[in-house]
Design a protein around this motif. Structure first.
Motif, PDB file in Angstrom:
ATOM      1  N   GLN A 149      43.737  60.179  34.228  1.00 50.84           N
ATOM      2  CA  GLN A 149      44.790  59.178  34.327  1.00 50.84           C
ATOM      3  C   GLN A 149      44.280  58.008  35.155  1.00 50.84           C
ATOM      4  O   GLN A 149      43.707  58.182  36.215  1.00 50.84           O
ATOM      5  CB  GLN A 149      46.024  59.792  35.028  1.00 50.84           C
ATOM      6  N   SER A 150      44.476  56.807  34.663  1.00 51.60           N
ATOM      7  CA  SER A 150      44.001  55.616  35.356  1.00 51.60           C
ATOM      8  C   SER A 150      44.985  55.176  36.419  1.00 51.60           C
ATOM      9  O   SER A 150      46.190  55.265  36.263  1.00 51.60           O
ATOM     10  CB  SER A 150      43.810  54.465  34.351  1.00 51.60           C
ATOM     11  N   GLU A 151      44.406  54.689  37.537  1.00 47.02           N
ATOM     12  CA  GLU A 151      45.241  54.094  38.562  1.00 47.02           C
ATOM     13  C   GLU A 151      45.714  52.729  38.083  1.00 47.02           C
ATOM     14  O   GLU A 151      45.208  52.188  37.124  1.00 47.02           O
ATOM     15  CB  GLU A 151      44.433  53.914  39.865  1.00 47.02           C
ATOM     16  N   LYS A 152      46.689  52.167  38.752  1.00 50.91           N
ATOM     17  CA  LYS A 152      47.200  50.857  38.403  1.00 50.91           C
ATOM     18  C   LYS A 152      46.918  49.917  39.550  1.00 50.91           C
ATOM     19  O   LYS A 152      47.679  49.860  40.520  1.00 50.91           O
ATOM     20  CB  LYS A 152      48.689  50.942  38.105  1.00 50.91           C
ATOM     21  N   PRO A 153      45.828  49.157  39.466  1.00 53.01           N
ATOM     22  CA  PRO A 153      45.440  48.302  40.584  1.00 53.01           C
ATOM     23  C   PRO A 153      46.460  47.218  40.872  1.00 53.01           C
ATOM     24  O   PRO A 153      46.594  46.787  42.003  1.00 53.01           O
ATOM     25  CB  PRO A 153      44.104  47.699  40.121  1.00 53.01           C
ATOM     26  N   GLU A 154      47.207  46.771  39.838  1.00 58.60           N
ATOM     27  CA  GLU A 154      48.185  45.692  40.043  1.00 58.60           C
ATOM     28  C   GLU A 154      49.223  46.074  41.092  1.00 58.60           C
ATOM     29  O   GLU A 154      49.789  45.205  41.756  1.00 58.60           O
ATOM     30  CB  GLU A 154      48.884  45.346  38.717  1.00 58.60           C
ATOM     31  N   SER A 155      49.487  47.355  41.230  1.00 53.98           N
ATOM     32  CA  SER A 155      50.515  47.793  42.167  1.00 53.98           C
ATOM     33  C   SER A 155      50.010  47.829  43.601  1.00 53.98           C
ATOM     34  O   SER A 155      50.808  47.944  44.531  1.00 53.98           O
ATOM     35  CB  SER A 155      51.022  49.186  41.773  1.00 53.98           C
ATOM     36  N   LYS A 156      48.691  47.728  43.775  1.00 57.24           N
ATOM     37  CA  LYS A 156      48.125  47.828  45.115  1.00 57.24           C
ATOM     38  C   LYS A 156      47.395  46.566  45.560  1.00 57.24           C
ATOM     39  O   LYS A 156      47.350  46.249  46.752  1.00 57.24           O
ATOM     40  CB  LYS A 156      47.157  49.019  45.188  1.00 57.24           C
ATOM     41  N   LEU A 157      46.794  45.863  44.627  1.00 58.28           N
ATOM     42  CA  LEU A 157      45.947  44.727  44.971  1.00 58.28           C
ATOM     43  C   LEU A 157      46.633  43.398  44.694  1.00 58.28           C
ATOM     44  O   LEU A 157      47.417  43.273  43.766  1.00 58.28           O
ATOM     45  CB  LEU A 157      44.633  44.788  44.183  1.00 58.28           C
ATOM     46  N   THR A 158      46.289  42.405  45.512  1.00 62.98           N
ATOM     47  CA  THR A 158      46.750  41.051  45.236  1.00 62.98           C
ATOM     48  C   THR A 158      45.940  40.479  44.075  1.00 62.98           C
ATOM     49  O   THR A 158      44.912  41.042  43.671  1.00 62.98           O
ATOM     50  CB  THR A 158      46.556  40.146  46.465  1.00 62.98           C
ATOM     51  N   GLN A 159      46.388  39.353  43.544  1.00 62.94           N
ATOM     52  CA  GLN A 159      45.662  38.726  42.445  1.00 62.94           C
ATOM     53  C   GLN A 159      44.246  38.360  42.858  1.00 62.94           C
ATOM     54  O   GLN A 159      43.299  38.569  42.106  1.00 62.94           O
ATOM     55  CB  GLN A 159      46.404  37.467  41.982  1.00 62.94           C
ATOM     56  N   ARG A 160      44.083  37.832  44.077  1.00 63.77           N
ATOM     57  CA  ARG A 160      42.746  37.470  44.552  1.00 63.77           C
ATOM     58  C   ARG A 160      41.872  38.703  44.733  1.00 63.77           C
ATOM     59  O   ARG A 160      40.685  38.694  44.405  1.00 63.77           O
ATOM     60  CB  ARG A 160      42.877  36.686  45.871  1.00 63.77           C
ATOM     61  N   GLU A 161      42.449  39.787  45.232  1.00 62.67           N
ATOM     62  CA  GLU A 161      41.677  41.016  45.421  1.00 62.67           C
ATOM     63  C   GLU A 161      41.227  41.585  44.077  1.00 62.67           C
ATOM     64  O   GLU A 161      40.092  42.057  43.946  1.00 62.67           O
ATOM     65  CB  GLU A 161      42.512  42.045  46.188  1.00 62.67           C
ATOM     66  N   THR A 162      42.088  41.535  43.084  1.00 59.53           N
ATOM     67  CA  THR A 162      41.717  42.005  41.752  1.00 59.53           C
ATOM     68  C   THR A 162      40.597  41.147  41.177  1.00 59.53           C
ATOM     69  O   THR A 162      39.657  41.656  40.561  1.00 59.53           O
ATOM     70  CB  THR A 162      42.929  41.967  40.801  1.00 59.53           C
ATOM     71  N   GLU A 163      40.684  39.835  41.406  1.00 62.42           N
ATOM     72  CA  GLU A 163      39.650  38.913  40.936  1.00 62.42           C
ATOM     73  C   GLU A 163      38.307  39.235  41.576  1.00 62.42           C
ATOM     74  O   GLU A 163      37.268  39.295  40.898  1.00 62.42           O
ATOM     75  CB  GLU A 163      40.074  37.480  41.277  1.00 62.42           C
ATOM     76  N   ILE A 164      38.317  39.478  42.878  1.00 61.29           N
ATOM     77  CA  ILE A 164      37.084  39.792  43.595  1.00 61.29           C
ATOM     78  C   ILE A 164      36.538  41.147  43.165  1.00 61.29           C
ATOM     79  O   ILE A 164      35.325  41.329  43.009  1.00 61.29           O
ATOM     80  CB  ILE A 164      37.335  39.742  45.120  1.00 61.29           C
ATOM     81  N   LEU A 165      37.427  42.105  42.938  1.00 61.02           N
ATOM     82  CA  LEU A 165      36.997  43.425  42.473  1.00 61.02           C
ATOM     83  C   LEU A 165      36.263  43.310  41.143  1.00 61.02           C
ATOM     84  O   LEU A 165      35.242  43.968  40.917  1.00 61.02           O
ATOM     85  CB  LEU A 165      38.208  44.351  42.330  1.00 61.02           C
ATOM     86  N   LYS A 166      36.759  42.456  40.249  1.00 56.89           N
ATOM     87  CA  LYS A 166      36.096  42.257  38.956  1.00 56.89           C
ATOM     88  C   LYS A 166      34.682  41.713  39.151  1.00 56.89           C
ATOM     89  O   LYS A 166      33.742  42.133  38.465  1.00 56.89           O
ATOM     90  CB  LYS A 166      36.917  41.303  38.096  1.00 56.89           C
ATOM     91  N   TYR A 167      34.536  40.777  40.080  1.00 57.46           N
ATOM     92  CA  TYR A 167      33.201  40.223  40.354  1.00 57.46           C
ATOM     93  C   TYR A 167      32.271  41.306  40.892  1.00 57.46           C
ATOM     94  O   TYR A 167      31.107  41.412  40.485  1.00 57.46           O
ATOM     95  CB  TYR A 167      33.295  39.070  41.344  1.00 57.46           C
ATOM     96  N   PHE A 168      32.762  42.108  41.834  1.00 63.37           N
ATOM     97  CA  PHE A 168      31.943  43.195  42.382  1.00 63.37           C
ATOM     98  C   PHE A 168      31.481  44.133  41.271  1.00 63.37           C
ATOM     99  O   PHE A 168      30.324  44.553  41.222  1.00 63.37           O
ATOM    100  CB  PHE A 168      32.737  44.001  43.412  1.00 63.37           C
ATOM    101  N   ALA A 169      32.411  44.461  40.378  1.00 60.95           N
ATOM    102  CA  ALA A 169      32.110  45.401  39.307  1.00 60.95           C
ATOM    103  C   ALA A 169      31.061  44.866  38.346  1.00 60.95           C
ATOM    104  O   ALA A 169      30.338  45.627  37.707  1.00 60.95           O
ATOM    105  CB  ALA A 169      33.386  45.750  38.541  1.00 60.95           C
ATOM    106  N   LYS A 170      30.959  43.536  38.253  1.00 64.89           N
ATOM    107  CA  LYS A 170      29.964  42.919  37.381  1.00 64.89           C
ATOM    108  C   LYS A 170      28.628  42.714  38.084  1.00 64.89           C
ATOM    109  O   LYS A 170      27.692  42.173  37.509  1.00 64.89           O
ATOM    110  CB  LYS A 170      30.490  41.569  36.885  1.00 64.89           C
ATOM    111  N   GLY A 171      28.543  43.144  39.343  1.00 66.99           N
ATOM    112  CA  GLY A 171      27.289  43.048  40.081  1.00 66.99           C
ATOM    113  C   GLY A 171      27.054  41.706  40.738  1.00 66.99           C
ATOM    114  O   GLY A 171      25.937  41.395  41.153  1.00 66.99           O
ATOM    115  N   VAL A 172      28.116  40.893  40.874  1.00 65.24           N
ATOM    116  CA  VAL A 172      27.984  39.587  41.522  1.00 65.24           C
ATOM    117  C   VAL A 172      27.889  39.795  43.032  1.00 65.24           C
ATOM    118  O   VAL A 172      28.638  40.588  43.612  1.00 65.24           O
ATOM    119  CB  VAL A 172      29.197  38.686  41.189  1.00 65.24           C
TER     120      VAL A 172
END
Length: 219
Positions: A149-172
């Motif tokens: 079951q997948s977690e729901k990041p929208e319920s825990k992270l701010t929009q900026r935090e989600t944006e930064i998480l995406k960058y981290f995941a891409k190896g930036v």
């Protein structure tokens, strides 16, 4: 400027000489010693404690994987960077499980080696693109097999935090994220810490796994 103290561990002198030639001349990195096996290494660090050990896996006596486990348990202030020709899944996962902070293949570039040393010295983890792909592919297979079951990041992270998480995941890198978002590196690191705390994650690899589960990156 405080230099990053390095010990090179490889049973081939020519390899150690090659690594030394890549790192010699850098202002913030100092090779304080080298060893061909675990006996030489542990004898050396009793007198001269390094910041990072650049370690091969295939050695006489204890393997690099076994050495990594001992270092992580008995010398938590020393970080291990694996530099090996062995890049199969079993070796990579065992190295990470045993406490390695980074893993590079021996055909790595000088820049990647230096980047890895700097990242690990900052307390981060560093895996080459090849190694990261091995880890992620294995994890993707496990997800498909277990159908978690997948977690729901929208319920825990701010929009900026989600944006930064995406960058981290891409190896930036932190520096690149800071430049893209016009914020300081310190702010990026602060966001990363908040993300880790909110999601109860411990490592950068945990962030990658979370991003994959929640389809925050394209595979």
């Amino acid at each position: 400027m405080k230099k990053i103290k390095i010990i090179l561990v490889d049973d081939h002198q020519i390899v150690r000489d090659g690594i030394k030639s890549l790192l010699t001349g850098l202002d913030d990195i100092e090779i304080i010693g080298e060893a061909a096996d675990s006996k030489e290494l542990f004898g050396f660090i009793k007198q001269n404690v390094p910041d990072i050990i650049v370690l091969d896996i295939s050695l006489k006596g204890l393997s690099g994987l076994e050495i990594t486990k001992i270092i992580s348990e008995e010398y938590p202030g020393i970080h291990v960077l694996i530099l090996s020709m062995y890049t199969n899944e079993e070796y990579v996962y065992t190295a990470i499980k045993n406490g390695a902070k980074g893993y590079l293949p021996k055909n790595t570039t000088r820049k990647e080696l230096v980047d890895a040393i700097h990242a690990i010295n900052r307390g981060e983890e560093f895996f080459s693109e090849q190694i990261s792909n091995i880890i992620l592919k294995s994890y993707i297979r496990s997800i498909k097999g277990n159908n978690p079951q997948s977690e729901k990041p929208e319920s825990k992270l701010t929009q900026r935090e989600t944006e930064i998480l995406k960058y981290f995941a891409k190896g930036v890198t932190n520096q690149e994220i800071a430049e893209k978002l016009f914020i300081s590196i310190r702010t990026v690191e602060s966001h990363k810490n908040h993300i880790m705390q909110k999601l109860e994650l411990k490592t950068t690899m945990d962030l990658l796994k979370f991003a994959i589960k929640n389809k925050l990156v394209d595979l």
